[in-house]
Design a protein around this motif. Structure first.
Motif, PDB file in Angstrom:
ATOM      1  N   LYS A  93       0.843  -1.191   0.000  1.00  0.00           N
ATOM      2  CA  LYS A  93       0.000   0.000   0.000  1.00  0.00           C
ATOM      3  C   LYS A  93       0.882   1.248   0.000  1.00  0.00           C
ATOM      4  CE  LYS A  93      -2.192   0.608   3.786  1.00  0.00           C
ATOM      5  NZ  LYS A  93      -3.063   0.640   4.943  1.00  0.00           N
ATOM      6  N   ALA A  94       0.383   2.327  -0.601  1.00  0.00           N
ATOM      7  CA  ALA A  94       1.109   3.604  -0.664  1.00  0.00           C
ATOM      8  C   ALA A  94       0.844   4.445   0.581  1.00  0.00           C
ATOM      9  CB  ALA A  94       0.681   4.390  -1.904  1.00  0.00           C
ATOM     10  N   TRP A  95       1.914   4.997   1.122  1.00  0.00           N
ATOM     11  CA  TRP A  95       1.856   5.978   2.205  1.00  0.00           C
ATOM     12  C   TRP A  95       2.445   7.264   1.656  1.00  0.00           C
ATOM     13  CZ3 TRP A  95      -0.343   5.166   6.966  1.00  0.00           C
ATOM     14  CH2 TRP A  95      -0.737   3.849   7.223  1.00  0.00           C
ATOM     15  N   LYS A  96       1.616   8.292   1.485  1.00  0.00           N
ATOM     16  CA  LYS A  96       2.014   9.530   0.806  1.00  0.00           C
ATOM     17  C   LYS A  96       2.640  10.549   1.753  1.00  0.00           C
ATOM     18  CE  LYS A  96       1.287  11.209  -2.837  1.00  0.00           C
ATOM     19  NZ  LYS A  96       0.856  11.457  -4.169  1.00  0.00           N
ATOM     20  N   VAL A 154       5.611   6.859  -0.668  1.00  0.00           N
ATOM     21  CA  VAL A 154       5.501   7.587  -1.929  1.00  0.00           C
ATOM     22  C   VAL A 154       5.640   9.064  -1.566  1.00  0.00           C
ATOM     23  CG1 VAL A 154       4.019   8.097  -3.901  1.00  0.00           C
ATOM     24  CG2 VAL A 154       4.009   5.800  -2.904  1.00  0.00           C
ATOM     25  N   ALA A 155       6.648   9.714  -2.136  1.00  0.00           N
ATOM     26  CA  ALA A 155       6.956  11.080  -1.717  1.00  0.00           C
ATOM     27  C   ALA A 155       7.253  11.976  -2.906  1.00  0.00           C
ATOM     28  CB  ALA A 155       8.136  11.063  -0.755  1.00  0.00           C
ATOM     29  N   ILE A 189      -0.482   8.788  -7.730  1.00  0.00           N
ATOM     30  CA  ILE A 189      -0.635   7.804  -6.657  1.00  0.00           C
ATOM     31  C   ILE A 189      -1.183   8.509  -5.428  1.00  0.00           C
ATOM     32  CG2 ILE A 189       0.552   6.152  -5.166  1.00  0.00           C
ATOM     33  CD1 ILE A 189       2.641   5.828  -7.408  1.00  0.00           C
ATOM     34  N   GLU A 190      -2.216   7.915  -4.825  1.00  0.00           N
ATOM     35  CA  GLU A 190      -2.853   8.497  -3.646  1.00  0.00           C
ATOM     36  C   GLU A 190      -2.618   7.610  -2.423  1.00  0.00           C
ATOM     37  OE1 GLU A 190      -6.954   9.610  -4.319  1.00  0.00           O
ATOM     38  OE2 GLU A 190      -6.520   9.957  -6.439  1.00  0.00           O
ATOM     39  N   GLN A 191      -2.774   8.213  -1.263  1.00  0.00           N
ATOM     40  CA  GLN A 191      -2.654   7.483   0.002  1.00  0.00           C
ATOM     41  C   GLN A 191      -3.546   6.245  -0.042  1.00  0.00           C
ATOM     42  OE1 GLN A 191      -0.832   8.044   2.803  1.00  0.00           O
ATOM     43  NE2 GLN A 191      -1.796   6.438   3.984  1.00  0.00           N
ATOM     44  N   GLY A 192      -2.971   5.099   0.276  1.00  0.00           N
ATOM     45  CA  GLY A 192      -3.735   3.862   0.351  1.00  0.00           C
ATOM     46  C   GLY A 192      -3.841   3.077  -0.934  1.00  0.00           C
TER      47      GLY A 192
END
Length: 165
Positions: free
Chosen positions: A9-12, A58-59, A113-116
């Motif tokens: 999962k993405a963490w922004k 993800v930054a 890309i979004e959070q989650g």
């Protein structure tokens, strides 16, 4: 999953996330597990308790600026982060990530890309699949020798394995 294929999962996070935010200096002398428990504490307290093993950071731009110490990469690895995808990295952070076995990929379209979002990353092909949005993004793939270092767990495990052969 086959080598080079990662899923999580993405963490922004935003721009200019420096190494003191990734791994606060007061934990630098602790063991690796403890350092990992404090990963990203400077920007998101409790981060390491909330992620699942294999999730991605993800930054934005200039991720990992600041100190050249490797505790930032160690903190992320021991917290369970599967890799970092950013618009750009501080060069020393990028190289230290390879040396510690933490996958890092640069993606210009980071805003897609979004959070989650659920991501699948193919390190060898340089493809990030956003399974939540049914989209794919192409990034420069890791060169074979760099991919080999990352898959070995970093430079030291790589050299140990080579020496045993």
């Amino acid at each position: 999953m086959p080598h080079g294929l990662l899923r999580g999962k993405a963490w922004k996070f935003g721009d200019n996330i420096n190494t003191d935010l990734i791994s606060p200096a007061q934990y630098m002398e602790m063991n690796y597990e403890e350092i990992g428990r404090h990963a990203m504490e400077g920007v998101m307290p409790g981060f390491s308790d909330r992620i699942c093993k294999g999730d991605f950071i993800v930054a934005g731009e200039n991720f990992g600026s600041g100190s050249s110490r490797e505790t930032a990469q160690i903190a992320l690895k021991y917290a369970g982060v599967g890799g970092v995808i950013a618009k750009s990295f501080a060069r020393i952070f990028f190289r230290n990530s390879i040396n510690t076995g933490l996958p890092v990929l640069e993606l210009e379209e980071i805003n897609k890309i979004e959070q989650g979002d659920e991501l699948e990353v193919d390190l060898g092909a340089g493809i990030i699949k956003n399974l939540s949005k049914n989209e794919s993004y192409v990034v420069p793939p890791l060169p074979a020798n760099v991919k080999e270092l990352v898959e070995a767990g970093g430079l030291i495990p790589y050299l140990r394995a080579k020496h045993k052969k």
